[in-house]
Design an enzyme around this catalytic site. Structure first.
Site, mmCIF file in Angstrom:
data_model
loop_
_atom_site.group_PDB
_atom_site.id
_atom_site.type_symbol
_atom_site.label_atom_id
_atom_site.label_comp_id
_atom_site.label_asym_id
_atom_site.label_seq_id
_atom_site.Cartn_x
_atom_site.Cartn_y
_atom_site.Cartn_z
ATOM 1 N N SER A 140 0.868 -1.297 0.036
ATOM 2 C CA SER A 140 -0.195 -0.175 -0.068
ATOM 3 C C SER A 140 0.825 0.991 -0.071
ATOM 4 O O SER A 140 1.684 1.354 0.223
ATOM 5 C CB SER A 140 -1.014 -0.033 1.696
ATOM 6 O OG SER A 140 -1.430 1.318 1.371
ATOM 7 N N TYR A 171 -2.168 -1.561 10.520
ATOM 8 C CA TYR A 171 -2.193 -1.281 8.900
ATOM 9 C C TYR A 171 -0.750 -0.823 8.382
ATOM 10 O O TYR A 171 0.139 -1.417 8.122
ATOM 11 C CB TYR A 171 -3.245 -0.719 8.422
ATOM 12 C CG TYR A 171 -3.632 -0.820 6.570
ATOM 13 C CD1 TYR A 171 -3.973 -2.121 6.911
ATOM 14 C CD2 TYR A 171 -3.513 0.382 5.757
ATOM 15 C CE1 TYR A 171 -4.228 -2.032 4.550
ATOM 16 C CE2 TYR A 171 -3.554 0.355 5.064
ATOM 17 C CZ TYR A 171 -3.679 -0.972 3.994
ATOM 18 O OH TYR A 171 -3.537 -1.269 2.612
#
Length: 255
Positions: free
Chosen positions: A136, A149
């Protein structure tokens, strides 16, 4: 003529979202597709031509059994898309429970590790292969209230780069794709949780996320899939150890 004819591809979390788009894009180019997911209904909606397995990417025995089955059925593996991941909690670090922290790292980081661990021996035997990790833009930056995350996605990039070094002598490439904000139900959930955590409206949060990109837009799952198709193919035969952002150029990370 399809340029991935007979390429054997496994995609974790491949029944919906980015994984589903990857599977569709790879299949269109002739690849043999095997998707895993925890969502039985999503798996059932996949094309009949695909192989499908209900597997939790963070379940070590289940992943070992999956790759043993892949070896038995296909005799090898050409491309691994380690795509499984969850968003994790949206909370300040002092409010994140250890259970939520561990679950987020388990699905994202442990899942990629387990997939690569079991794919590598098959690829080493054939002296070829491509490992694609879905990280990401959070994996190259930081996001407040998203510590589990962000940590997992940073770790996945380190994993991909290390795999490229370990496995390169065996003709195996490893790369990380870093999507920006990808349009779809998962991003909708992120926005809802962010709005609840900050007291903003969902539209205000959505606008702030699109404002993080120079192109002022969310990314489509198909845009991620296009890069996966390239990385699975011989067209990227000297692309390894790379972090490829598909985000319209992130100009800030704090939405």
């Amino acid at each position: 003529m399809p340029f991935l004819s007979e390429n054997r591809v496994v995609i974790t979390a491949g029944a919906s979202g980015i994984g589903r788009a990857m599977a569709e894009g790879l299949a269109r180019e002739g690849a043999k597709v095997w998707v895993t997911d925890v969502d039985e209904a999503a798996l059932e909606s996949c094309p009949a031509a695909w192989r499908k397995s209900r597997v939790d990417a963070s379940d070590a025995p289940a992943m070992e059994a999956l790759f043993a089955e892949i070896l038995d059925v296909w005799g090898g593996l050409d491309t691994l898309c380690a795509n499984a991941g969850i968003s994790g909690p949206t909370a300040a670090i002092q409010d994140v429970s250890l259970d939520d922290w561990q679950k987020c790292l388990a699905v994202n980081l442990d899942g990629a590790f387990l997939a690569a661990k079991h794919a590598a021996p098959m690829m080493i035997r054939q002296n070829s292969g491509s490992i694609i990790v879905t990280s990401s833009t959070a994996g190259i930056g930081a996001l407040p209230r998203r510590a589990p995350y962000v940590t997992a996605k940073w770790g996945m990039i380190g994993l991909a780069k290390t795999l490229s070094m370990e496995l390169g002598p065996h003709g195996i490439r490893a790369n990380a794709i870093c999507p920006g904000s990808v349009d779809g139900p998962r991003m909708d959930g992120v926005i809802q949780r962010e709005a609840a955590a900050t007291g903003q409206s969902e539209q205000a949060v959505r606008d702030s996320y699109t404002g993080c990109s120079a192109m002022r837009s969310f990314v489509a799952p198909e845009d991620i899939a296009n890069i996966a198709v390239f990385l699975a193919s011989d067209r990227s035969r000297f692309v390894s150890g790379q972090v490829i952002s598909v985000d319209g150029f992130t100009i800030k990370l704090d939405a």
